[in-house]
Design an enzyme around this catalytic site. Structure first.
Site, PDB file in Angstrom:
ATOM      1  N   HIS A  61       0.841  -1.187   0.000  1.00  0.00           N
ATOM      2  CA  HIS A  61       0.000   0.000   0.000  1.00  0.00           C
ATOM      3  C   HIS A  61       0.884   1.248   0.000  1.00  0.00           C
ATOM      4  CE1 HIS A  61       0.489  -0.974   4.423  1.00  0.00           C
ATOM      5  NE2 HIS A  61       1.007   0.233   4.346  1.00  0.00           N
TER       6      HIS A  61
HETATM    7  P1  TYD Z   1      -2.833  -3.759   7.228  1.00  0.00           P
HETATM    8  O1  TYD Z   1      -2.740  -2.335   6.764  1.00  0.00           O
HETATM    9  O2  TYD Z   1      -3.543  -4.721   6.341  1.00  0.00           O
HETATM   10  O3  TYD Z   1      -1.370  -4.320   7.492  1.00  0.00           O
HETATM   11  P2  TYD Z   1      -0.130  -4.204   6.508  1.00  0.00           P
HETATM   12  O4  TYD Z   1       0.727  -3.105   7.054  1.00  0.00           O
HETATM   13  O5  TYD Z   1       0.559  -5.509   6.539  1.00  0.00           O
HETATM   14  O6  TYD Z   1      -0.657  -3.853   5.141  1.00  0.00           O
HETATM   15  O7  TYD Z   1      -3.486  -3.740   8.668  1.00  0.00           O
HETATM   16  C1  TYD Z   1      -4.140  -4.888   9.195  1.00  0.00           C
HETATM   17  C2  TYD Z   1      -5.381  -4.432   9.908  1.00  0.00           C
HETATM   18  O8  TYD Z   1      -5.061  -3.628  11.032  1.00  0.00           O
HETATM   19  C3  TYD Z   1      -6.301  -3.609   9.029  1.00  0.00           C
HETATM   20  O9  TYD Z   1      -7.638  -4.016   9.292  1.00  0.00           O
HETATM   21  C4  TYD Z   1      -6.111  -2.203   9.504  1.00  0.00           C
HETATM   22  C5  TYD Z   1      -5.762  -2.387  10.963  1.00  0.00           C
HETATM   23  N1  TYD Z   1      -4.870  -1.353  11.531  1.00  0.00           N
HETATM   24  C6  TYD Z   1      -5.325  -0.588  12.592  1.00  0.00           C
HETATM   25  O10 TYD Z   1      -6.470  -0.728  13.062  1.00  0.00           O
HETATM   26  N2  TYD Z   1      -4.498   0.338  13.140  1.00  0.00           N
HETATM   27  C7  TYD Z   1      -3.230   0.531  12.674  1.00  0.00           C
HETATM   28  O11 TYD Z   1      -2.501   1.388  13.216  1.00  0.00           O
HETATM   29  C8  TYD Z   1      -2.785  -0.252  11.575  1.00  0.00           C
HETATM   30  C9  TYD Z   1      -1.405  -0.062  11.000  1.00  0.00           C
HETATM   31  C10 TYD Z   1      -3.642  -1.187  11.020  1.00  0.00           C
END
Ligand code: TYD
Length: 148
Positions: A61
């Protein structure tokens, strides 16, 4: 604001490796990161990823406003940085090295070692609206920002 202690200049500037202080004595090591010094943004949030299967990956992302500093607190992993023009792969595997990633950089992480912990210091609270999760949307946003 004192500039961070950069280890080396690299393509995909301004993604930069930052050397963090390491205080060592017979009890072990202590490293830290302070706002206004090693961290060139006000820290609004800390999160960490752990329990990642060996060889696994995360991310995929870009963020619209959020700056981040990534640190491999344990283990190691690769971060693939992509600004829509070029790509760079960096391995993080030392707890006294951070990787600064500004907004609008597409990033993913892979090749996680067993037992890795990825700590992230972030300039913004979590907001799903800050994410580009589809690369097409990210590329389109870059193209719009470059249109005079
Ligand atoms: P995600 O963005 O998919 O992780 P990655 O960094 O591997 O792409 O995040 C996983 C889940 O956690 C998603 O539902 C969003 C949530 N999340 C939060 O609630 N707070 C946060 O600070 C972060 C980074 C993610």
């Amino acid at each position: 604001m004192k500039p961070p202690a950069f280890i080396q200049p690299m393509p995909l500037d301004p993604c930069r490796l930052v050397r963090l202080p390491r205080l060592s004595d017979p009890r072990g090591h202590l490293s830290f990161a302070e706002g206004g010094s090693q961290v060139p943004f006000a820290i609004q949030r800390v999160f960490y990823m752990y329990g990642i299967p060996e060889g696994g990956g995360r991310g995929g992302h870009a963020l619209k406003r959020c700056h981040q500093l990534l640190i491999a607190l344990a283990g190691g992993f690769d971060v693939v940085l992509d600004d829509g023009v070029g790509q760079r792969r960096e391995r993080l595997e030392a707890p006294d090295v951070g990787l600064l990633i500004p907004p609008m950089i597409w990033r993913s992480m892979d090749r996680f070692a067993a037992g890795s912990i990825c700590l992230v210091l972030a300039s913004e609270k979590y907001s799903e609206e800050d994410y580009y999760r589809r690369r097409d949307d990210y590329v389109a946003a870059l193209a719009n920002s470059r249109t005079p």
